[in-house]
Write a protein that holds these residues in place. Structure first.
Motif, PDB file in Angstrom:
ATOM      1  N   SER A  60     -16.036  11.909  10.519  1.00 19.05           N
ATOM      2  CA  SER A  60     -15.131  12.943  11.009  1.00 19.05           C
ATOM      3  C   SER A  60     -13.698  12.447  10.839  1.00 19.05           C
ATOM      4  O   SER A  60     -13.461  11.247  10.633  1.00 19.05           O
ATOM      5  CB  SER A  60     -15.403  13.221  12.482  1.00 19.05           C
ATOM      6  N   PRO A  61     -12.708  13.335  10.936  1.00 17.17           N
ATOM      7  CA  PRO A  61     -11.316  12.865  10.908  1.00 17.17           C
ATOM      8  C   PRO A  61     -11.032  11.835  12.000  1.00 17.17           C
ATOM      9  O   PRO A  61     -10.264  10.886  11.777  1.00 17.17           O
ATOM     10  CB  PRO A  61     -10.509  14.148  11.108  1.00 17.17           C
ATOM     11  N   GLY A  62     -11.659  11.981  13.162  1.00 15.80           N
ATOM     12  CA  GLY A  62     -11.473  10.982  14.212  1.00 15.80           C
ATOM     13  C   GLY A  62     -12.049   9.638  13.825  1.00 15.80           C
ATOM     14  O   GLY A  62     -11.454   8.584  14.113  1.00 15.80           O
ATOM     15  N   ASP A  63     -13.216   9.649  13.165  1.00 15.74           N
ATOM     16  CA  ASP A  63     -13.802   8.400  12.685  1.00 15.74           C
ATOM     17  C   ASP A  63     -12.868   7.710  11.691  1.00 15.74           C
ATOM     18  O   ASP A  63     -12.697   6.483  11.729  1.00 15.74           O
ATOM     19  CB  ASP A  63     -15.145   8.672  11.993  1.00 15.74           C
ATOM     20  N   VAL A  64     -12.269   8.498  10.812  1.00 18.10           N
ATOM     21  CA  VAL A  64     -11.352   7.936   9.818  1.00 18.10           C
ATOM     22  C   VAL A  64     -10.141   7.318  10.503  1.00 18.10           C
ATOM     23  O   VAL A  64      -9.719   6.198  10.176  1.00 18.10           O
ATOM     24  CB  VAL A  64     -10.929   9.020   8.807  1.00 18.10           C
ATOM     25  N   ARG A  65      -9.575   8.030  11.443  1.00 18.63           N
ATOM     26  CA  ARG A  65      -8.398   7.512  12.160  1.00 18.63           C
ATOM     27  C   ARG A  65      -8.710   6.189  12.842  1.00 18.63           C
ATOM     28  O   ARG A  65      -7.944   5.219  12.721  1.00 18.63           O
ATOM     29  CB  ARG A  65      -7.934   8.535  13.195  1.00 18.63           C
ATOM     30  N   ARG A  66      -9.834   6.121  13.533  1.00 22.67           N
ATOM     31  CA  ARG A  66     -10.190   4.885  14.252  1.00 22.67           C
ATOM     32  C   ARG A  66     -10.483   3.745  13.283  1.00 22.67           C
ATOM     33  O   ARG A  66     -10.081   2.589  13.531  1.00 22.67           O
ATOM     34  CB  ARG A  66     -11.391   5.151  15.159  1.00 22.67           C
ATOM     35  N   ALA A  67     -11.182   4.032  12.187  1.00 23.90           N
ATOM     36  CA  ALA A  67     -11.514   2.978  11.227  1.00 23.90           C
ATOM     37  C   ALA A  67     -10.257   2.427  10.561  1.00 23.90           C
ATOM     38  O   ALA A  67     -10.123   1.203  10.384  1.00 23.90           O
ATOM     39  CB  ALA A  67     -12.490   3.510  10.185  1.00 23.90           C
ATOM     40  N   LEU A  68      -9.347   3.304  10.193  1.00 27.65           N
ATOM     41  CA  LEU A  68      -8.109   2.834   9.563  1.00 27.65           C
ATOM     42  C   LEU A  68      -7.277   2.015  10.545  1.00 27.65           C
ATOM     43  O   LEU A  68      -6.662   1.005  10.149  1.00 27.65           O
ATOM     44  CB  LEU A  68      -7.301   4.011   9.041  1.00 27.65           C
ATOM     45  N   ALA A  69      -7.252   2.425  11.798  1.00 27.44           N
ATOM     46  CA  ALA A  69      -6.513   1.640  12.798  1.00 27.44           C
ATOM     47  C   ALA A  69      -7.116   0.246  12.928  1.00 27.44           C
ATOM     48  O   ALA A  69      -6.378  -0.755  13.055  1.00 27.44           O
ATOM     49  CB  ALA A  69      -6.536   2.361  14.142  1.00 27.44           C
ATOM     50  N   ARG A  70      -8.438   0.148  12.866  1.00 23.21           N
ATOM     51  CA  ARG A  70      -9.077  -1.167  12.944  1.00 23.21           C
ATOM     52  C   ARG A  70      -8.718  -2.020  11.733  1.00 23.21           C
ATOM     53  O   ARG A  70      -8.412  -3.218  11.869  1.00 23.21           O
ATOM     54  CB  ARG A  70     -10.594  -1.008  13.037  1.00 23.21           C
ATOM     55  N   VAL A  71      -8.753  -1.412  10.537  1.00 30.40           N
ATOM     56  CA  VAL A  71      -8.426  -2.173   9.327  1.00 30.40           C
ATOM     57  C   VAL A  71      -6.985  -2.669   9.382  1.00 30.40           C
ATOM     58  O   VAL A  71      -6.691  -3.827   9.053  1.00 30.40           O
ATOM     59  CB  VAL A  71      -8.668  -1.314   8.072  1.00 30.40           C
ATOM     60  N   ALA A  72      -6.068  -1.796   9.806  1.00 35.02           N
ATOM     61  CA  ALA A  72      -4.665  -2.212   9.913  1.00 35.02           C
ATOM     62  C   ALA A  72      -4.514  -3.354  10.905  1.00 35.02           C
ATOM     63  O   ALA A  72      -3.769  -4.317  10.659  1.00 35.02           O
ATOM     64  CB  ALA A  72      -3.802  -1.019  10.327  1.00 35.02           C
TER      65      ALA A  72
END
Length: 353
Positions: free
Chosen positions: A54-66
């Motif tokens: 989901s868009p929320g999953d993407v947001r959280r995953a990218l925040a973790r990678v950053a």
């Protein structure tokens, strides 16, 4: 925590013989021990994001990678969808050669998105000499999940009830991948997702654009099933130089993908319309490539994510060490044409290009 993670990754790479010792830190990538996509993928957390995020999953995953990368992966927003969802950009590297990857223009074609998030982790979190050298040579921008409104609906189109015209589903939305026409003024483009990518292209002028999609299931006459299909620009308006490098990209993706047992790459039967991303960005001067992952059964989803990841890493590595530009483009002619739909199974996804 980040220093512990970096130490663990470096130890793993050294133990696998992938990194030069500290004294070789200044060695350029072309001379450094090669780090292959197959080796990198084993280091990336496989559960960074679901296979259909989901868009929320993407947001959280990218925040973790950053966070895990100590800021080496940088996040931004290049626009908003019709429903106001962020069109997310992630960037790794600071070198002069710019690359642009785009995932999930069609909301029901998700697997390029988790592959891209893994690639960002693999190139941004470890901080070995090899990684630092690569990041000094290329800048990789990724538009992650370019169609978030379509993703939440599991539909091909964006969300626009007023959509009309040849490349629209009336009352539903537009096919984003038909609206990258460089011959149309950007302000006249009715699709905000495509406008955002076009504007980012004009801001950065990437040398390479790779667009990740999904297709149905297809079988060759010899019985082998296609796991991915590729195609370079085919519009007559694209310069020969851009076509040549697009063909080099196709060879690079074919070689990286088929190193995974069971992978089989074919040539996608795409059209010449200027608005298709691989044609539009080719007309603008980028080397561009379409990558279509086949919609294989659920037990092969992880395999498909890994092969897409491999193509992303191989393209970045080839651009950084120069091997991409030395690839013989004539080898693209050896990629066989895609066969017919697998008997007994409908092609469940629309053709992307």
């Amino acid at each position: 925590m980040r220093s512990t993670l970096a130490a663990l990754v470096t130890t793993a790479l050294l133990g696998a013989g992938l990194l030069a010792p500290p004294a070789a830190a200044a060695t350029p990538p072309a001379a450094a021990p090669p780090v292959t996509p197959e080796q990198l993928v084993t280091l990336v957390p496989s559960r960074l994001v679901p296979s259909q995020p989901s868009p929320g999953d993407v947001r959280r995953a990218l925040a973790r990678v950053a966070r895990d990368s100590a800021g080496r992966v940088r996040l931004g927003v290049i626009g908003r969808s019709n429903e106001g969802r962020a069109l997310r950009l992630a960037t790794v590297g600071h070198g002069p050669t710019r690359l642009l990857y785009v995932t999930q223009q069609h909301g029901d074609e998700p697997l390029g998105t988790p592959a891209a998030i893994r690639a960002l982790w693999a190139l941004g979190v470890p901080d070995s000499a090899w990684h630092r050298a690569l990041r000094s040579r290329v800048t990789i921008d990724v538009v992650v999940q370019a169609n978030p409104d379509g993703a939440v609906r599991d539909q091909r189109w964006n969300h626009d009830p007023s959509a009309s015209g040849e490349y629209a589903e009336p009352g539903v939305g537009y096919d984003i991948n038909r609206y990258h026409n460089p011959l149309t003024p950007t302000g006249d483009n009715p699709v905000p997702e495509a406008r955002a990518v076009l504007r980012w292209w004009h801001r950065t002028e990437p040398r390479i654009v790779v667009d990740y999609h999904m297709q149905g299931r297809y079988q060759q006459p010899d019985g082998r099933e296609t796991t991915a299909s590729v195609l370079w620009p085919t519009s007559a308006l694209v310069t020969p130089a851009a076509v040549t490098t697009g063909r080099q990209l196709a060879v690079r993706t074919d070689e990286a993908t088929t190193r995974f047992p069971g992978a089989y790459v074919t040539r996608y039967p795409g059209g010449d319309y200027e608005g298709i991303a691989r044609n539009g960005y080719g007309i603008l001067g980028s080397a561009s490539l379409l990558v279509e992952l086949s919609a294989l059964p659920h037990d092969r989803v992880e395999f498909q994510i890994r092969t897409a990841f491999a193509s992303m890493i191989a393209t970045a590595q080839g651009a950084a060490d120069g091997s991409l530009w030395r690839t013989d483009p004539a080898r693209a002619d050896r990629i066989p044409a895609r066969g017919p739909a697998l008997p007994g199974l409908a092609a469940t996804l629309h053709d992307a290009a």
